[in-house]
Design a protein around this motif. Structure first.
Motif, PDB file in Angstrom:
ATOM      1  N   GLN A  56     -16.535-101.273 132.620  1.00  0.00           N
ATOM      2  CA  GLN A  56     -17.427-101.558 131.495  1.00  0.00           C
ATOM      3  C   GLN A  56     -17.823-103.039 131.477  1.00  0.00           C
ATOM      4  O   GLN A  56     -18.978-103.378 131.235  1.00  0.00           O
ATOM      5  CB  GLN A  56     -16.755-101.205 130.168  1.00  0.00           C
ATOM      6  N   THR A  57     -16.838-103.905 131.725  1.00  0.00           N
ATOM      7  CA  THR A  57     -17.104-105.345 131.725  1.00  0.00           C
ATOM      8  C   THR A  57     -18.107-105.707 132.815  1.00  0.00           C
ATOM      9  O   THR A  57     -19.030-106.507 132.600  1.00  0.00           O
ATOM     10  CB  THR A  57     -15.802-106.128 131.936  1.00  0.00           C
ATOM     11  N   PHE A  58     -17.928-105.114 133.988  1.00  0.00           N
ATOM     12  CA  PHE A  58     -18.840-105.368 135.099  1.00  0.00           C
ATOM     13  C   PHE A  58     -20.259-104.955 134.724  1.00  0.00           C
ATOM     14  O   PHE A  58     -21.218-105.721 134.898  1.00  0.00           O
ATOM     15  CB  PHE A  58     -18.362-104.589 136.323  1.00  0.00           C
ATOM     16  N   ASN A  59     -20.411-103.743 134.230  1.00  0.00           N
ATOM     17  CA  ASN A  59     -21.741-103.241 133.869  1.00  0.00           C
ATOM     18  C   ASN A  59     -22.384-104.071 132.763  1.00  0.00           C
ATOM     19  O   ASN A  59     -23.585-104.361 132.789  1.00  0.00           O
ATOM     20  CB  ASN A  59     -21.650-101.778 133.435  1.00  0.00           C
ATOM     21  N   GLN A  60     -21.571-104.443 131.773  1.00  0.00           N
ATOM     22  CA  GLN A  60     -22.105-105.219 130.648  1.00  0.00           C
ATOM     23  C   GLN A  60     -22.583-106.590 131.093  1.00  0.00           C
ATOM     24  O   GLN A  60     -23.625-107.075 130.638  1.00  0.00           O
ATOM     25  CB  GLN A  60     -21.039-105.339 129.555  1.00  0.00           C
ATOM     26  N   ILE A  77     -17.606 -89.354 130.678  1.00  0.00           N
ATOM     27  CA  ILE A  77     -16.581 -90.234 130.123  1.00  0.00           C
ATOM     28  C   ILE A  77     -15.215 -89.846 130.688  1.00  0.00           C
ATOM     29  O   ILE A  77     -14.895 -88.670 130.835  1.00  0.00           O
ATOM     30  CB  ILE A  77     -16.551 -90.148 128.588  1.00  0.00           C
ATOM     31  N   LYS A  78     -14.424 -90.860 130.994  1.00  0.00           N
ATOM     32  CA  LYS A  78     -13.059 -90.638 131.460  1.00  0.00           C
ATOM     33  C   LYS A  78     -12.080 -91.327 130.512  1.00  0.00           C
ATOM     34  O   LYS A  78     -12.114 -92.548 130.352  1.00  0.00           O
ATOM     35  CB  LYS A  78     -12.880 -91.181 132.882  1.00  0.00           C
ATOM     36  N   GLY A 153      -9.614 -96.687 124.818  1.00  0.00           N
ATOM     37  CA  GLY A 153     -10.122 -97.212 126.069  1.00  0.00           C
ATOM     38  C   GLY A 153     -10.718 -96.097 126.904  1.00  0.00           C
ATOM     39  O   GLY A 153     -10.195 -94.982 126.920  1.00  0.00           O
ATOM     40  N   TYR A 154     -11.830 -96.370 127.576  1.00  0.00           N
ATOM     41  CA  TYR A 154     -12.432 -95.332 128.421  1.00  0.00           C
ATOM     42  C   TYR A 154     -13.103 -95.948 129.631  1.00  0.00           C
ATOM     43  O   TYR A 154     -13.411 -97.134 129.678  1.00  0.00           O
ATOM     44  CB  TYR A 154     -13.425 -94.468 127.618  1.00  0.00           C
ATOM     45  N   ALA A 254     -14.695 -81.694 131.116  1.00  0.00           N
ATOM     46  CA  ALA A 254     -13.487 -82.360 130.620  1.00  0.00           C
ATOM     47  C   ALA A 254     -13.665 -83.878 130.654  1.00  0.00           C
ATOM     48  O   ALA A 254     -14.246 -84.415 131.601  1.00  0.00           O
ATOM     49  CB  ALA A 254     -12.289 -81.963 131.475  1.00  0.00           C
ATOM     50  N   PRO A 255     -13.137 -84.590 129.653  1.00  0.00           N
ATOM     51  CA  PRO A 255     -13.237 -86.054 129.639  1.00  0.00           C
ATOM     52  C   PRO A 255     -12.064 -86.730 130.363  1.00  0.00           C
ATOM     53  O   PRO A 255     -11.568 -87.757 129.931  1.00  0.00           O
ATOM     54  CB  PRO A 255     -13.232 -86.388 128.140  1.00  0.00           C
ATOM     55  N   TYR A 256     -11.625 -86.138 131.442  1.00  0.00           N
ATOM     56  CA  TYR A 256     -10.523 -86.726 132.211  1.00  0.00           C
ATOM     57  C   TYR A 256     -10.544 -86.200 133.644  1.00  0.00           C
ATOM     58  O   TYR A 256     -11.147 -85.171 133.944  1.00  0.00           O
ATOM     59  CB  TYR A 256      -9.164 -86.424 131.562  1.00  0.00           C
TER      60      TYR A 256
END
Length: 497
Positions: A56-60, A77-78, A153-154, A254-256
């Protein structure tokens, strides 16, 4: 003496190459010219990828719109990884991106949970984890609160090939030059031994001051041209093969990620919106390719969309991931099986580490040494975390699993296991990407129940600690009613307005 770095050449595209190109151009802008060489005739390892939250940090930082990113990469989403059959056949546990419980005092939540178990608590550690509860319910939503009790966290599952293409468009728009071609020869400077140019099969020569090796396991620059040796870790991690195959998506996503231990090795299932990513990681010393293929194809839960693709690898790392004027990023720097979804993170951290130490003048040996020390520590802590899953098994159904129980552990990992078994305490290294909660979940999921806990947890009486646990449990349940199903969230969130 080598001149200042004004021309940077990236050898190879794919996820690693285009992540490097996009972030380096974003930070360095016009200070450094960037040229990326890739060939459409050379395939990439890219399969359905599972990631960890720092993506997420990289993309942001790149300014990516999350909605567009999910649409463009068929992403989902994971929240966690479900580990099935790892301790024993028929048992399962989750390693989530959340942290069970809440901050209650000086020590970690597991100490208070152990105290409550002594007082008669029946709930598992995971019953206090919102990520786990959401996984079991198949739900997700963004919770707009600063209360850490409701923190979720995801990360993402996405098609890594589509992600590379997405970043390529961004990088080229920012000024990165892409050159189509195949590298035939790496030209070295006779005096310094530095790489001075890459010669292509059509005769062109691409000069540069600094080079990033994203040529995958071939490691054309770092290992073949510069002779950096490879440190083999197969005595700890025996798997040397993988098969990958896409299949039709599930009706409900599934989100995982699922990691299912098989007779030899393990099977992954990564849910994307347009398909599932499936694969089997195994050791050819314990199972031949034909049996592995039959095992994978016989355990798909949706119809296959292609024939399985075979991947060979050797677990380990380049002993120097920065040598002279070359840095290896991605598979050229080393390989760790994707059990904990760290492949893309190692690309990301390698690029960020390079940027922090990027030379303004000539290449500095002190920065090279520091880069290699930090990278070594990071690789080793991830390696130890993966070994942990294998070593702490209680299966008796194959030679493979029994041999894993007899591994001679790295000293640091052995100390970590003993400390947790004795006192429920986790001690982490500076460059460990996994938080305390991750180590706690895997150690307990694999069967370690600590013998003791921190004395501060005994401050509470039996009734008081049970009341505290009851309040936390109720708090964790509250957001579930307002959450959407994972598929409904994706449909609404990614909808073009």
């Amino acid at each position: 003496m080598q001149q200042s770095v004004r021309k940077l050449v990236i050898a190879g595209g794919g996820t690693a190459g285009w992540m490097a190109a996009a972030l380096l151009k974003k930070v360095l802008q016009a200070q450094v010219d960037i040229e990326l060489i890739e060939s459409k005739d050379i395939g990439t390892i890219g399969v359905g990828e599972a990631t960890i939250p720092p993506i997420q940090t990289f993309n942001q930082f790149l300014g990516l719109d999350e909605k567009a990113f999910l649409r463009e990469t068929n992403g989902t989403i994971k929240l966690a990884i479900a580990f099935e059959n790892w301790r024993k056949q028929g048992e399962s546990y989750f390693h989530t991106f959340g942290a069970p419980g809440a901050t209650l005092g000086f020590c970690g939540f597991q100490h208070y949970w152990l105290r409550a178990k002594k007082a008669g608590l029946e709930a598992s550690l995971w019953d206090f984890d919102l990520n786990y509860l959401s996984c079991k319910a198949g739900k997700f939503n963004k919770i707009q609160t600063e209360n850490p009790v409701y923190s979720m966290g995801y990360a993402y599952h996405f098609d890594s090939t589509l992600y590379g293409q997405f970043l390529r468009r961004l990088a080229e728009q920012a000024g990165v030059k892409r050159t189509e071609g195949t590298i035939e020869h790496v030209a070295l400077d006779n005096e310094s031994g530095f790489v001075k140019a890459l010669q292509l099969t059509d005769g062109r020569q691409i000069d540069g001051d600094f080079f990033i090796d994203c040529t995958g396991m071939r490691a054309l620059l770092l290992q073949k041209a510069l002779g950096v040796e490879y440190e083999d870790w197969s005595h700890w991690l025996a798997a040397d093969s993988a098969l990958a195959v896409p299949s039709k998506p599930h009706t409900q996503t599934a989100p995982y990620t699922r990691s299912i231990a098989r007779e030899v090795g393990w099977q992954w299932r990564i849910p994307l919106t347009h398909r599932n990513g499936n694969g089997l990681v195994y050791s050819s010393a314990y199972m031949d390719d034909e049996k592995a293929t039959n095992m994978l194809m016989g355990n798909l839960d949706t119809d296959a969309l292609d024939e399985p693709r075979k991947i060979r690898f050797k677990t380990g790392r380049a002993q120097k991931q920065w040598h002279k004027n070359v840095v290896g990023i991605g598979l050229s720097s080393g390989f760790l099986e994707p059990l904990e979804s760290t492949s893309i993170h190692l690309i990301q951290s390698g690029i960020v580490r390079l940027l922090k130490m990027f030379p303004n003048g000539a290449v500095n040996p002190s920065m090279e040494a520091l880069y290699n020390t930090e990278s070594k520590d990071e690789f080793e802590t991830i390696r130890d975390f993966i070994i942990l899953h294998y070593y702490l098994n209680e299966r008796d159904d194959s030679d493979f699993w029994q041999d894993m129980q007899r591994l001679s552990l790295p000293v640091r990992l052995e100390q970590k296991i003993n400390a947790f078994r004795d006192t429920a305490t986790i001690f982490n290294e500076q460059n460990d990407i996994f938080r305390d909660a991750s180590w706690v979940q895997v150690m307990m999921g694999q069967g370690i129940m600590p013998n003791d806990y921190h004395p501060s947890a005994d401050v509470h009486s039996d009734q008081a600690i049970l009341d505290i646990m009851s309040k936390i449990y109720e708090a964790k349940q509250q957001p579930l009613a307002q959450m959407l199903s994972h598929d409904d969230f994706l449909a609404r969130f990614t909808q073009i307005q």
